[in-house]
Design a protein around this motif. Structure first.
Motif, PDB file in Angstrom:
ATOM      1  N   ASP A  50    -111.215 101.576  40.701  1.00  0.00           N
ATOM      2  CA  ASP A  50    -110.836 101.146  41.916  1.00  0.00           C
ATOM      3  C   ASP A  50    -111.948 100.282  42.677  1.00  0.00           C
ATOM      4  O   ASP A  50    -112.931 100.203  41.847  1.00  0.00           O
ATOM      5  N   THR A  58    -103.777 105.582  39.451  1.00  0.00           N
ATOM      6  CA  THR A  58    -103.689 105.100  40.853  1.00  0.00           C
ATOM      7  C   THR A  58    -102.364 105.437  41.090  1.00  0.00           C
ATOM      8  O   THR A  58    -101.423 104.968  40.410  1.00  0.00           O
ATOM      9  N   HIS A  60     -99.558 104.512  44.310  1.00  0.00           N
ATOM     10  CA  HIS A  60     -99.272 103.738  45.456  1.00  0.00           C
ATOM     11  C   HIS A  60     -98.569 104.744  46.408  1.00  0.00           C
ATOM     12  O   HIS A  60     -97.537 105.376  46.188  1.00  0.00           O
ATOM     13  N   ALA A  66    -102.949 102.122  48.096  1.00  0.00           N
ATOM     14  CA  ALA A  66    -103.428 102.988  46.649  1.00  0.00           C
ATOM     15  C   ALA A  66    -104.208 103.830  46.816  1.00  0.00           C
ATOM     16  O   ALA A  66    -105.328 103.902  47.413  1.00  0.00           O
TER      17      ALA A  66
END
Length: 135
Positions: A50, A58, A60, A66
């Motif tokens: 990230d 990850t 959302h 996220a």
């Protein structure tokens, strides 16, 4: 209270503990360097990093934010711990146990005299009382 502390110091446990802490600290730095330079790049092949440089799955969220779960840090910590534990075991614990076994074989413990059981003592007392009564 001081007697127990004096015995603890005299046994040499403090020296062993101090050596283990110093060596463990020094070796931890080496393991952390290996993990950060070799293991982390391998883990990052499977997960995208990230913005903060953390890598892991990850997800959302509801508000289109996220969230990255930094599993790379967890994996790194686990590998570091296992590596340090293995080295401490094979470099310190195993040789010390072998040395203690060698010392015990060299100086066998003196066998203590076995004491008679409670039943045997009662039989002896009974026989002695009968002998005294017969006299």
């Amino acid at each position: 209270m001081f007697k127990g502390f004096k015995e603890f110091i005299a046994q040499g446990n403090v020296i062993d503990l101090a050596v283990a802490v110093v060596i463990g600290g020094a070796f931890t730095a080496i393991v952390n360097a290996v993990v950060s330079s070799i293991i982390n790049p391998i883990v990052s092949l499977f997960f995208e990093a990230d913005k903060a440089g953390k890598f892991g799955p990850t997800i959302h969220g509801i508000y289109s934010q996220a969230v990255t779960f930094p599993l790379g840090d967890l994996i790194s910590a686990i590998i570091s711990f296992l590596a340090v534990a293995l080295v401490v075991y094979f470099v310190f614990v195993l040789p010390m146990n072998k040395w203690k076994e060698h010392q015990a074989a060299k100086n066998p413990a003196v066998e203590e005299e076995t004491l008679p059981s409670e039943q045997e003592l009662l039989i002896e007392i009974r026989d002695a009382l009968r002998k005294d009564a017969a006299s």
